[in-house]
Enzyme design. Sequence first.
Site, PDB file in Angstrom:
ATOM      1  N   LYS A  18      33.559  47.955 -17.722  1.00  0.00           N
ATOM      2  CA  LYS A  18      34.921  47.474 -17.483  1.00  0.00           C
ATOM      3  C   LYS A  18      35.261  47.487 -15.995  1.00  0.00           C
ATOM      4  O   LYS A  18      35.815  46.531 -15.461  1.00  0.00           O
ATOM      5  CB  LYS A  18      35.953  48.322 -18.253  1.00  0.00           C
ATOM      6  N   ARG A  65      24.537  56.982 -14.108  1.00  0.00           N
ATOM      7  CA  ARG A  65      25.744  57.127 -13.282  1.00  0.00           C
ATOM      8  C   ARG A  65      25.915  58.571 -12.820  1.00  0.00           C
ATOM      9  O   ARG A  65      26.343  58.834 -11.705  1.00  0.00           O
ATOM     10  CB  ARG A  65      26.977  56.652 -14.059  1.00  0.00           C
ATOM     11  N   ARG A  76      29.751  62.265 -11.512  1.00  0.00           N
ATOM     12  CA  ARG A  76      31.041  62.443 -12.185  1.00  0.00           C
ATOM     13  C   ARG A  76      30.918  63.546 -13.232  1.00  0.00           C
ATOM     14  O   ARG A  76      30.008  63.521 -14.056  1.00  0.00           O
ATOM     15  CB  ARG A  76      31.429  61.121 -12.858  1.00  0.00           C
ATOM     16  N   ARG A 136      33.821  61.732 -25.434  1.00  0.00           N
ATOM     17  CA  ARG A 136      34.466  60.482 -25.008  1.00  0.00           C
ATOM     18  C   ARG A 136      34.202  59.357 -26.007  1.00  0.00           C
ATOM     19  O   ARG A 136      35.089  58.591 -26.360  1.00  0.00           O
ATOM     20  CB  ARG A 136      33.974  60.075 -23.611  1.00  0.00           C
TER      21      ARG A 136
HETATM   22  P1  ADP Z   1      35.323  55.782 -18.898  1.00  0.00           P
HETATM   23  O1  ADP Z   1      34.167  55.580 -18.013  1.00  0.00           O
HETATM   24  O2  ADP Z   1      35.076  56.829 -19.959  1.00  0.00           O
HETATM   25  O3  ADP Z   1      35.888  54.536 -19.475  1.00  0.00           O
HETATM   26  P2  ADP Z   1      37.679  56.282 -17.291  1.00  0.00           P
HETATM   27  O4  ADP Z   1      37.310  56.300 -15.868  1.00  0.00           O
HETATM   28  O5  ADP Z   1      38.429  55.106 -17.799  1.00  0.00           O
HETATM   29  O6  ADP Z   1      36.368  56.552 -18.083  1.00  0.00           O
HETATM   30  O7  ADP Z   1      38.536  57.593 -17.659  1.00  0.00           O
HETATM   31  C1  ADP Z   1      38.055  58.895 -17.395  1.00  0.00           C
HETATM   32  C2  ADP Z   1      38.928  59.934 -18.116  1.00  0.00           C
HETATM   33  O8  ADP Z   1      40.317  59.779 -17.686  1.00  0.00           O
HETATM   34  C3  ADP Z   1      39.001  59.797 -19.639  1.00  0.00           C
HETATM   35  O9  ADP Z   1      37.927  60.410 -20.300  1.00  0.00           O
HETATM   36  C4  ADP Z   1      40.355  60.472 -19.923  1.00  0.00           C
HETATM   37  O10 ADP Z   1      40.283  61.866 -19.839  1.00  0.00           O
HETATM   38  C5  ADP Z   1      41.220  59.996 -18.777  1.00  0.00           C
HETATM   39  N1  ADP Z   1      41.897  58.711 -19.100  1.00  0.00           N
HETATM   40  C6  ADP Z   1      41.717  57.522 -18.459  1.00  0.00           C
HETATM   41  N2  ADP Z   1      42.488  56.561 -18.999  1.00  0.00           N
HETATM   42  C7  ADP Z   1      43.174  57.143 -20.008  1.00  0.00           C
HETATM   43  C8  ADP Z   1      44.122  56.681 -20.955  1.00  0.00           C
HETATM   44  N3  ADP Z   1      44.523  55.402 -20.976  1.00  0.00           N
HETATM   45  N4  ADP Z   1      44.618  57.564 -21.852  1.00  0.00           N
HETATM   46  C9  ADP Z   1      44.234  58.833 -21.850  1.00  0.00           C
HETATM   47  N5  ADP Z   1      43.339  59.338 -20.994  1.00  0.00           N
HETATM   48  C10 ADP Z   1      42.801  58.518 -20.079  1.00  0.00           C
END
Ligand code: ADP
Length: 205
Positions: A13, A127, A133, A144
């Site tokens: 994404k 990653r 991370r 997740r």
């Molecule tokens: P990913 O690579 O898992 O898509 P993101 O960078 O989007 O990760 O998000 C990392 C973390 O930030 C999530 O695991 C969560 O803890 C928090 N987070 C991000 N966006 C949201 C959301 N819309 N609602 C709740 N928690 C979120």
Amino acid sequence: MNLVLFGPPAAGKGTQSKRLVQERGLIQLSTGDMLRAARASGTELGKKVAGIMDRGDLVSDEIVVALIEEQLDAHPDAKGFIFDGFPRTVEQAKALDAALEKRGHAVDRVIRLRVDDQALMDRITKRFAEEGRKDDNPESFSIRLENYNKQTAPLLPYYAAQGKLSEVDGMADIETVSSNINRVLLADEGAKAPKKKGFLARLFS
Ligand code: ADP
């Protein structure tokens, strides 16, 4: 054009959002990036969410909805937004609809990037090696993924019922994914543009 990029963690994404920012001048709103920035600058919010994020759990709807609303207001003249990693729960999706409606906008399209679980795991391992991370470890990643399946996947029927959902194969290479996303958006733009009158219709009008 307001676009939701939808998919499991590591579906691509972020990569695709950045391309759309460059190609279309849309503004990327990534709740993950916003939360990581809050952590990096050591704000109260950052301290509050750090443990939750590292575990792989979702932070509260209230927090992420407030972050999004703040950004919508910060860019009143935006051509459109790409929502990346948001919404992640049905509550968030409803809050997004309400927030956009209040400002005279709506979600126009939701693109789901499909990637199988084994490929996601491989990407996360890579990653972690590259970026370090904290939530890119096998334990947090499985939480997740579980949260995605339980809390986020139910958004698919929500958007499908509104006729807004499209799917793109996220297993293809970056260029191919990107051109398939663009194809979906061009079809939307074509559908919106006023229809040109055909030759006969022009002749007899
Ligand atoms: P990913 O690579 O898992 O898509 P993101 O960078 O989007 O990760 O998000 C990392 C973390 O930030 C999530 O695991 C969560 O803890 C928090 N987070 C991000 N966006 C949201 C959301 N819309 N609602 C709740 N928690 C979120």
